[in-house]
Design a protein around this motif. Structure first.
Motif, mmCIF file in Angstrom:
data_model
loop_
_atom_site.group_PDB
_atom_site.id
_atom_site.type_symbol
_atom_site.label_atom_id
_atom_site.label_comp_id
_atom_site.label_asym_id
_atom_site.label_seq_id
_atom_site.Cartn_x
_atom_site.Cartn_y
_atom_site.Cartn_z
ATOM 1 N N LEU A 1 -8.534 -11.240 -2.554
ATOM 2 C CA LEU A 1 -7.111 -10.936 -2.658
ATOM 3 C C LEU A 1 -6.815 -9.587 -2.021
ATOM 4 O O LEU A 1 -7.522 -8.607 -2.244
ATOM 5 N N GLN A 2 -5.738 -9.552 -1.259
ATOM 6 C CA GLN A 2 -5.312 -8.310 -0.631
ATOM 7 C C GLN A 2 -3.935 -7.941 -1.148
ATOM 8 O O GLN A 2 -3.032 -8.789 -1.188
ATOM 9 N N LEU A 3 -3.767 -6.692 -1.526
ATOM 10 C CA LEU A 3 -2.475 -6.245 -2.035
ATOM 11 C C LEU A 3 -1.458 -6.135 -0.906
ATOM 12 O O LEU A 3 -1.707 -5.503 0.112
ATOM 13 N N VAL B 1 10.875 -2.658 -2.570
ATOM 14 C CA VAL B 1 9.524 -2.198 -2.264
ATOM 15 C C VAL B 1 9.099 -2.756 -0.914
ATOM 16 O O VAL B 1 9.184 -3.964 -0.682
ATOM 17 N N LYS B 2 8.638 -1.882 -0.063
ATOM 18 C CA LYS B 2 8.151 -2.318 1.250
ATOM 19 C C LYS B 2 6.629 -2.355 1.219
ATOM 20 O O LYS B 2 5.983 -1.457 0.680
ATOM 21 N N GLY B 3 6.085 -3.414 1.811
ATOM 22 C CA GLY B 3 4.649 -3.567 1.820
ATOM 23 C C GLY B 3 4.094 -3.656 3.227
ATOM 24 O O GLY B 3 4.746 -3.299 4.199
ATOM 25 N N ILE B 4 2.890 -4.174 3.297
ATOM 26 C CA ILE B 4 2.244 -4.293 4.594
ATOM 27 C C ILE B 4 2.701 -5.546 5.322
ATOM 28 O O ILE B 4 3.261 -6.464 4.707
ATOM 29 N N ASN B 5 2.473 -5.555 6.628
ATOM 30 C CA ASN B 5 2.749 -6.732 7.466
ATOM 31 C C ASN B 5 4.205 -7.182 7.426
ATOM 32 O O ASN B 5 4.493 -8.366 7.611
ATOM 33 N N GLY B 6 5.114 -6.257 7.167
ATOM 34 C CA GLY B 6 6.537 -6.579 7.200
ATOM 35 C C GLY B 6 7.092 -7.224 5.948
ATOM 36 O O GLY B 6 8.258 -7.605 5.921
ATOM 37 N N PHE B 7 6.306 -7.357 4.922
ATOM 38 C CA PHE B 7 6.780 -7.953 3.677
ATOM 39 C C PHE B 7 7.505 -6.917 2.819
ATOM 40 O O PHE B 7 7.181 -5.729 2.860
ATOM 41 N N PHE C 1 -8.479 -3.424 -6.394
ATOM 42 C CA PHE C 1 -9.020 -3.865 -5.113
ATOM 43 C C PHE C 1 -10.048 -4.949 -5.387
ATOM 44 O O PHE C 1 -10.975 -4.744 -6.164
ATOM 45 N N PHE C 2 -9.873 -6.074 -4.717
ATOM 46 C CA PHE C 2 -10.699 -7.236 -5.013
ATOM 47 C C PHE C 2 -11.825 -7.415 -4.007
ATOM 48 O O PHE C 2 -11.662 -7.144 -2.808
ATOM 49 N N GLY C 3 -12.945 -7.907 -4.503
ATOM 50 C CA GLY C 3 -14.022 -8.330 -3.639
ATOM 51 C C GLY C 3 -13.769 -9.723 -3.107
ATOM 52 O O GLY C 3 -12.781 -10.370 -3.482
ATOM 53 N N PRO C 4 -14.660 -10.216 -2.246
ATOM 54 C CA PRO C 4 -14.469 -11.543 -1.629
ATOM 55 C C PRO C 4 -14.779 -12.708 -2.554
ATOM 56 O O PRO C 4 -14.476 -13.846 -2.224
ATOM 57 N N GLY C 5 -15.383 -12.420 -3.707
ATOM 58 C CA GLY C 5 -15.657 -13.484 -4.667
ATOM 59 C C GLY C 5 -17.029 -14.101 -4.528
ATOM 60 O O GLY C 5 -17.661 -14.033 -3.466
ATOM 61 N N TRP D 1 2.396 -8.192 -5.508
ATOM 62 C CA TRP D 1 2.179 -9.395 -4.709
ATOM 63 C C TRP D 1 0.853 -9.221 -3.981
ATOM 64 O O TRP D 1 0.624 -8.207 -3.301
ATOM 65 N N TYR D 2 -0.008 -10.232 -4.164
ATOM 66 C CA TYR D 2 -1.277 -10.278 -3.455
ATOM 67 C C TYR D 2 -1.286 -11.505 -2.548
ATOM 68 O O TYR D 2 -0.676 -12.527 -2.862
ATOM 69 N N VAL D 3 -2.040 -11.417 -1.467
ATOM 70 C CA VAL D 3 -2.214 -12.544 -0.557
ATOM 71 C C VAL D 3 -3.694 -12.913 -0.506
ATOM 72 O O VAL D 3 -4.565 -12.040 -0.580
ATOM 73 N N GLN D 4 -3.957 -14.218 -0.446
ATOM 74 C CA GLN D 4 -5.335 -14.701 -0.352
ATOM 75 C C GLN D 4 -5.440 -15.645 0.835
ATOM 76 O O GLN D 4 -4.870 -16.736 0.808
ATOM 77 N N HIS D 5 -6.162 -15.222 1.840
ATOM 78 C CA HIS D 5 -6.442 -16.114 2.962
ATOM 79 C C HIS D 5 -7.627 -16.997 2.593
ATOM 80 O O HIS D 5 -8.439 -16.639 1.714
ATOM 81 N N PRO D 6 -7.766 -18.150 3.239
ATOM 82 C CA PRO D 6 -8.819 -19.097 2.860
ATOM 83 C C PRO D 6 -10.193 -18.458 2.784
ATOM 84 O O PRO D 6 -10.612 -17.733 3.695
ATOM 85 N N ASN D 7 -10.856 -18.706 1.667
ATOM 86 C CA ASN D 7 -12.218 -18.220 1.436
ATOM 87 C C ASN D 7 -12.327 -16.702 1.500
ATOM 88 O O ASN D 7 -13.392 -16.166 1.825
ATOM 89 N N LYS D 8 -11.244 -16.043 1.192
ATOM 90 C CA LYS D 8 -11.251 -14.573 1.185
ATOM 91 C C LYS D 8 -10.823 -14.066 -0.188
ATOM 92 O O LYS D 8 -10.312 -14.826 -1.025
#
Lengths: 115, 113
Positions: B44-46, B57-63, A105-109, B35-42
């Motif tokens: 990483l979310q699994l 493998v089924k993930g969140i948000n329909g992926f 689980f990652f922090g915001p950096g 697979w992780y996703v990174q929104h701008p200035n945020k």
């Protein structure tokens, strides 16, 4: 807490100054990891801890980088005498268990800018 | 050496159309992949992870992602793109023993209205 917390959000240092970054892992997580994201997309593993013990430090530039995870305190990553190339976003991550199937689980950096 | 390769640095799709983000891995044994996703200035979310229990493998948000050993691939898909899917996506592997992650170079997904 339920999220990994990192402070500060932004840090600006002149070349040669010291920088110290902090990370509070999710409560109950025993493993803490530090990663450096440079050039926007290149992630580099730096160091990991199991509680307060160094677990893997193969990615650490040992001359200027150091890290600690002490009981009842946030973990820290310290850069002595920063260089321009240290400018990056530093991410902290935590996981509950060991093992390659366990998600981190990652922090915001923390965005470090060295001028 | 273990590594992951993301084949596209940038993918652009129209809203409502399928998404395909490609990832190939290199490993001498059955890897663990994420697979992780990174929104701008945020951070990483699994999105999802492969743990050898099931190849699809089924993930969140329909992926979802399918592990194909014969192709050494772990491509990420979604049937219908949403504007909120616009972000940077990272295919990530986990190293045995050390437990640290190794990252692909990322794919930027743009969703056109």
């Amino acid at each position: 807490g339920e999220e990994v917390a990192q402070t500060p959000k932004h840090l600006v240092r002149g070349e040669g100054q010291k920088a110290k970054l902090y990370c509070a892992p999710i409560k109950g997580h025993s493993y803490v990891f530090w990663y450096q994201q440079v050039l926007k997309n290149e992630f580099k593993f730096l160091i990991s801890f199991q509680n307060e013990n160094v677990f893997d430090e193969t990615g650490m530039p040992k001359e200027r980088f150091s890290a600690k995870c002490l009981p009842n305190s946030p973990c820290s990553l310290e850069i002595q005498a920063t260089k321009l190339e240290d400018s990056a976003v530093y991410f902290c991550a935590s996981s509950q268990f060991q093992g390659r199937y366990n998600e981190q689980f990652f922090g915001p950096g923390t965005r470090l800018t060295v001028l | 050496a273990q590594s992951v390769t993301q084949l596209d640095s940038h993918v652009s799709v129209s809203e409502g159309t399928p998404v395909l983000l490609r990832c190939n891995y290199s490993s001498s044994y059955s890897p663990s992949l994420f697979w992780y996703v990174q929104h701008p200035n945020k951070g990483l979310q699994l999105l999802l992870k492969y743990t050898s229990a099931a190849t699809l493998v089924k993930g969140i948000n329909g992926f979802e992602a399918e592990f194909k050993k014969s192709e050494t691939s772990f491509h990420l898909t979604k049937p219908s793109a949403h504007m909120s899917d616009a972000a940077e996506y990272f295919c990530v592997g986990s190293q045995t023993g050390a437990n640290n992650l190794f990252f692909g170079t990322g794919t930027r997904l743009t969703v056109i209205p």
